[in-house]
Design an enzyme around this catalytic site. Structure first.
Site, PDB file in Angstrom:
ATOM      1  N   CYS A 211      41.573  26.158  37.007  1.00  0.00           N
ATOM      2  CA  CYS A 211      40.721  24.984  36.797  1.00  0.00           C
ATOM      3  C   CYS A 211      40.562  24.556  35.341  1.00  0.00           C
ATOM      4  O   CYS A 211      40.973  23.453  34.984  1.00  0.00           O
ATOM      5  CB  CYS A 211      39.368  25.229  37.457  1.00  0.00           C
ATOM      6  SG  CYS A 211      39.521  25.290  39.245  1.00  0.00           S
TER       7      CYS A 211
ATOM      8  N   LYS B 220      40.341  36.632  34.990  1.00  0.00           N
ATOM      9  CA  LYS B 220      38.998  37.186  34.784  1.00  0.00           C
ATOM     10  C   LYS B 220      38.797  38.230  35.861  1.00  0.00           C
ATOM     11  O   LYS B 220      39.636  38.378  36.768  1.00  0.00           O
ATOM     12  CB  LYS B 220      37.926  36.102  34.862  1.00  0.00           C
ATOM     13  CG  LYS B 220      37.807  35.476  36.232  1.00  0.00           C
ATOM     14  CD  LYS B 220      36.610  34.558  36.300  1.00  0.00           C
ATOM     15  CE  LYS B 220      36.354  34.108  37.721  1.00  0.00           C
ATOM     16  NZ  LYS B 220      35.111  33.360  37.844  1.00  0.00           N
TER      17      LYS B 220
END
Ligand code: UDX
Ligand code: UDX
Length: 460
Positions: A263, A322
């Site tokens: 994103c 992440k």
């Protein structure tokens, strides 16, 4: 309500499951037949904490179904959500080919009064374009196109859906506004969630501007981390100090190797490209995009400069963009590993969830089953993803396996003092070499309570 979901990816699958948990009957479609078959066999193609169990529950309750047939998915649906991929075009703008293709796929099956809801992240003005695309074949049909952007973070997507900061409804007519409010009514009632009702163009821009701003916070703190290293300050305390200002807030002020994922990189490029197209360029975001690319190269250079002799073995812990996801799309760790391999270094890598996706991209790296195996005989260790597994590393054991002593902690997950006590040469991000002083924000007084033992003489 009967809701159709087109796209069973990270967003479509999570959103379908959560809508079913709210009590709606959801039919989820994907053009990838194998994906549908895997899901129906209980093999969930993405790692998202709690998702597999939730899918099983709502399938057993009869609220969630999967299909590779657009006709059966859309038939009788009041709302049809599009959550298909929206990759970047060469100029950075969003490629809405998949969204247009999905719209044309469902058009023949839409019933009167249907509301097509764009969930995918798209550039401002896309809802109107999709309406035109559907009208090409169903001009006489009474239908609406609305925008309902998602703000889900991978790794916490279900919680973000069920406890959002807000729900943004982009509707250009009363009917689609009412349908979307009915979809989220259980959530608003259950968790008192604020709803912003606005036009489709505003909703589309809210999504892009929100992601651009969040990414800007990250780019800013990464640059401040560079300054902390040169000035002998500690980024954790600086970030804590600025974050205590409620106008800034403490979230998204953790420095690292740059932002990644499906994103932020894509949406910042699209926001900048859309702005250029509308003759309102966004120089801050243009600069941010360049800085984020440079951040990954800067940290890769740090490793290469220390690894010294070529063909040294370097251990990289973390491949996902992440923690708590298996997604490696535009992951800084992937870029860094590729740079090290290009520099002639040998790389041993580990990731608790993303190995399968990373190995496909980086077959030249050696992929270990555990962090200690990856560290064996390594000149240095790099922590590139903030997995909790790495916070609890047995540092003396790690040190005993390495051939060198250097640890680059690109996520500041280790305690510098513990690393140094284990005989490691610890280098964090934005941290002075000495163990960081810890400040405690004292409840009530609103001002941090300094730890007198470390305050400079005469300061207090
Ligand atoms: C996607 C967009 O990329 C993102 O910008 C948006 O915010 C939400 O939807 P994501 O769910 O991560 O995010 O996409 P991805 O994981 O790539 O899944 C898209 C799915 O759509 C894939 O499973 C693909 O097979 C499917 N698809 C694609 C269709 O079902 N039909 C199509 O025409 C194209
Ligand atoms: C993001 C947005 O948060 C979400 O609202 C939107 O719907 C989709 O994009 P996501 O990409 O899943 O979600 O991850 P996020 O938690 O936002 O992290 C994005 C990147 O920024 C990661 O690479 C992460 O490591 C990095 N990051 C995040 C930092 O470097 N520092 C931080 O403080 C926070």
């Amino acid at each position: 309500m009967h809701i159709a979901m087109i796209g069973a990816g990270y967003v479509g699958l999570t959103t379908s499951t959560c809508l079913a948990k709210l009590g709606h009957v959801v039919w989820c479609h994907d053009i990838d037949l194998e994906r549908i078959e895997r899901i129906e066999a209980g093999d969930i193609p993405i790692f998202e904490p709690g998702l597999a169990e939730a899918i099983m529950d709502v399938r057993e309750s009869g609220n969630l179904h999967f299909s590779a047939s657009a006709a059966s998915t859309v038939a009788d649906a009041t709302a049809i959500m599009l959550a298909v991929g929206t990759p970047s075009r060469p100029d950075g703008d969003i490629d809405i080919t998949q969204v247009e293709s999905a719209a044309r796929l469902i058009a023949p099956h839409l019933a009167s009064g249907a509301v097509v809801i764009i969930k995918s992240t798209v550039s401002v003005g896309t809802s109107r374009r999709i309406r035109e695309a559907i009208a090409e074949t169903r001009g006489s049909l009474d239908f609406s196109v609305a925008s309902n952007p998602e703000f889900l973070r991978e790794g916490s997507a279900m919680a973000d859906f069920l406890y959002p900061d807000r729900i943004v409804i982009g509707a250009d007519d009363r009917h689609s506004a009412q349908v979307l409010q009915a979809i989220y009514a259980p959530l608003v009632k259950q968790n008192d969630v604020p709803i912003l009702l606005t036009g489709t163009a505003n909703a589309e821009l809210i999504k892009h501007a929100a992601n651009a701003f969040l990414a800007l916070k990250i780019g800013f703190i990464n640059d401040v981390a560079n300054l902390c290293e040169e000035a002998g300050a500690d980024i954790l305390e600086v970030a804590q100090g600025i974050g205590l200002d409620h106008r800034i807030g403490s979230n998204f002020l953790m420095p690292g190797p740059g932002y990644g994922g499906s994103c932020f990189p894509k949406d910042t490029r699209a926001f900048a490209a859309t702005a250029r197209r509308h003759n309102a360029p966004q120089p801050l975001i243009e600069a941010l995009i360049a800085r984020n690319d440079e951040r990954k190269a800067q940290l890769a250079r740090r490793v290469i400069n220390v690894a010294g002799k070529r063909s040294a073995r370097v251990c990289i812990l973390g491949a996902a963009f992440k923690k708590n996801t298996d997604d490696v799309r535009e992951s800084p760790a992937i870029t860094i590993i590729a740079e090290l391999l290009n520099a002639g270094l040998k790389v041993a890598a580990h990731d608790p969830q993303a190995r399968r996706n990373a190995e496909r991209l980086l077959p030249a790296a050696c992929w270990a089953d555990c962090p200690y195996e990856a560290a064996r005989e390594s000149e240095l260790v790099v922590i590139a993803t903030e997995w909790d597994d790495y916070r609890e590393l047995d540092l003396p054991r790690l040190a005993s396996l390495m051939s060198g002593r250097r640890v680059f902690d690109f996520r500041n997950v280790l305690d510098p003092a513990a690393a140094q006590a284990a005989g490691l040469d610890y280098w964090g991000i934005g941290r002075a070499k000495a163990p960081a002083r810890r400040l405690r924000a004292s409840a009530g007084t609103g001002s941090p309570a300094f730890d007198r033992s470390v305050a400079a003489p005469g300061l207090l």
